[in-house]
Enzyme design. Structure first.
Site: not given
Lengths: 99, 465
Positions: B390-392
């Site tokens: 997700n964040d990456v």
């Protein structure tokens, strides 16, 4: 041990440590952490030396703990690292076992 | 006394030190890593055996054997049965044991000093005390890290004035160390000294969130190395000094690399607490809508693609979908699709963890690429398949300066021609940061459990014949 000699050993070892891992690819970072974790398990040798010198009950108990924890560090660190490394295979070599 | 023992013992220790460095050096390539570790293992075994005839060792042989065997059997068994996803906490646990061992060695030495059996010059006493503090912190801190990653301690425990309190505890530990240094150790003083040092390790680790744990484990790994190095000085065993300091230095560098990959500074990790800074900021709200795709369409898209990059995250490991993904990869490859894997440095629970999990499923390491090596490839990629990450992959890290992750290196999946995101639901996920990727025109959302989705993609491609 002579203080200056010790200082030289510390200095050279520190540079060695940095240089040795500078080339480690990111894919091996977790095994590397685990492998270096295994290597400081050599502390078990120190534990054995102090247990071997211990006389009083307190010294023996604490010395026993030192050997126990050190051996756990060395053996556990080794097995964990081995388990991770044995899974790394290149596509040139067919994986032997598949499930 | 056996003749020549004064030569044999140091000679074996010397050989061990060489093998340890050689073993670590082997780690720079997956091809040599394993043989390097085996050599280091042999060296360790020899060093332990030769210590039985170490000139300083005068007794307690039976106890020594009992401690060695019981710990080895226990550690061996535990390390064998643990699942690959749980490896990070096992590293923490075994590292903590090393730190505890170093602290216990210091305790025995200081007790001996008290009873007058050994003499220490001031430098030695200073190094011994310092090693005691570091070892104790690494021990209790690692155990807390283990408990947290194992899910036994979900809450990040914080209270007002915590940092001041921690500072007071730490200062008191140092103060006691100074007292011992000046007045010499007494058993009561030592008990208090070690208790405070252990407490410091607990207090330091308790407020740190699970996402930051890898950095902390790496730091404790480095600290244990240092403590071991210091014990080597006190016990006059250079092999311990070298092994300990090499690990201490390597561990410090590794810690910095990890913190950098997570876009956080080490002081930030240790003293801010993850999530705290992010609570008020989740970045700008995304505009647009998320468009869904079903597995059949996604399968067609991938089957007729030329180049596919798979971006796995921890969600993939949680769903145990690695094996299915490899099956999917083999299927696509047999159709002539070029499939590679892109791994963000912090995918999984710690850097490199995802690689281990993929390797377990049989994915060859030469299909797996790092962020720097693959980011340039995305614009020429037909399909980027994001699974459980997700964040990456959040382009907000590039575009939105108000986002808490702004500046973090990400995988540029949004630059691929098509991006398919496999996700369980529509929520924002772990960090609570809105993911701009989901709203991009070329992004399609494929909802479902990673393993079931992978199976659906496999059947979809197979049905194409």
């Amino acid at each position: 041990m002579e203080g200056w000699i010790a200082l030289y050993i510390f200095m050279l070892a520190a540079f060695t440590g940095i240089e040795v891992i500078r080339r480690v690819p990111a894919i091996l970072h977790t095994p590397l952490m685990s492998g270096s974790n295994f290597i400081h398990g050599i502390v078990v040798v120190g534990g054995m030396v102090v247990l071997g010198m211990a006389d009083t009950t307190a010294e023996i108990i604490v010395g026993f703990i030192a050997v126990f924890l050190g051996a756990g560090n060395a053996v556990g660190g080794y097995v964990v690292t081995e388990r991770m490394l044995e899974m790394f295979k290149s596509s040139g070599v067919k994986p032997e076992k598949k499930d | 006394m056996i003749p020549g023992i004064d030569f044999i013992v140091p000679a074996v220790y010397f050989a061990a030190a060489v093998m340890f460095i050689y073993g670590l050096k082997g780690m720079s390539s997956p091809v040599t890593a394993r043989s390097g570790m085996i050599w280091a293992g042999v060296a360790m075994l020899l060093a332990v055996l030769v210590t039985f005839v170490h000139p300083k060792v005068e007794g307690n042989y039976l106890l020594m054997v009992i401690a060695l065997v019981s710990a080895s059997v226990l550690a061996w068994w535990w390390a064998k049965v643990v699942a690959m996803t749980d490896m990070p906490q096992m590293i923490a646990l075994y590292n903590g044991m090393g730190g505890g061992s170093a602290a216990a060695i210091a305790a025995v030495e200081l007790l001996k000093l008290h009873s007058g059996q050994v003499q220490m010059v001031p430098t030695t006493l200073l190094v011994a005390s310092f090693g005691a503090i570091i070892g104790s912190i690494a021990f209790s801190g690692s155990l807390i890290a283990y408990a947290k990653l194992q899910g036994w301690m979900r809450k990040s425990w914080r209270f007002p004035g915590q940092q001041v309190f921690n500072l007071v505890v730490f200062a008191a530990t140092i103060g006691l160390g100074v007292w011992i240094f000046i007045d010499g150790p007494t058993p009561m003083l030592l008990l208090l000294f070690f208790s405070l040092a252990l407490l410091a390790g607990v207090l330091l680790t308790v407020p740190i969130g699970g996402a930051d744990m890898p950095v902390v484990i790496s730091l404790y790994n480095a600290l244990t190395g240092l403590a071991v190095g210091f014990k080597g000085y006190v016990l006059e065993i250079p092999a311990l000094m070298i092994a300990g300091i090499v690990v201490g230095a390597a561990g410090t560098l590794l810690t910095q690399l990890m913190a950098k990959a997570m876009n956080r500074s080490l002081t930030n990790v240790l003293f801010a607490g993850f999530g705290k800074a992010d609570e008020d900021a989740t970045g700008a709200a995304a505009s647009g809508e998320m468009r869904a795709i079903d597995a059949t369409d996604a399968a067609i898209q991938m089957a007729y693609a030329e180049k596919v990059i798979i971006v796995p995250g921890y969600g993939l490991a949680v769903a145990q979908a690695q094996h299915k993904i490899w099956e999917l990869t083999e299927l696509l490859t047999s159709r002539g699709v070029k499939v590679t894997f892109a791994i963000h440095p912090v995918a999984g629970r710690m850097p490199g963890h995802m690689n281990v999990l993929l390797a377990e499923a049989g994915v060859p390491y030469d299909l797996i690429f790092d962020l720097e090596d693959i980011n340039a490839q995305f614009p020429t990629t037909d399909v980027a398949l994001v699974i459980g990450a997700n964040d990456v992959v959040n382009p907000a890290a590039r575009k939105d300066s108000s986002s808490p992750i702004y500046g973090m290196p990400i995988l540029d999946v949004d630059r691929a021609r098509n991006c398919i995101v496999v996700k369980r639901g529509q929520g924002t996920g772990f960090s609570g940061i809105e993911n701009l990727l989901f709203f991009e025109d070329n992004t399609r959302m494929l909802y479902g459990d990673a393993q079931k989705v992978a199976q659906a993609l496999i059947s979809g491609i197979k049905s194409l014949g």
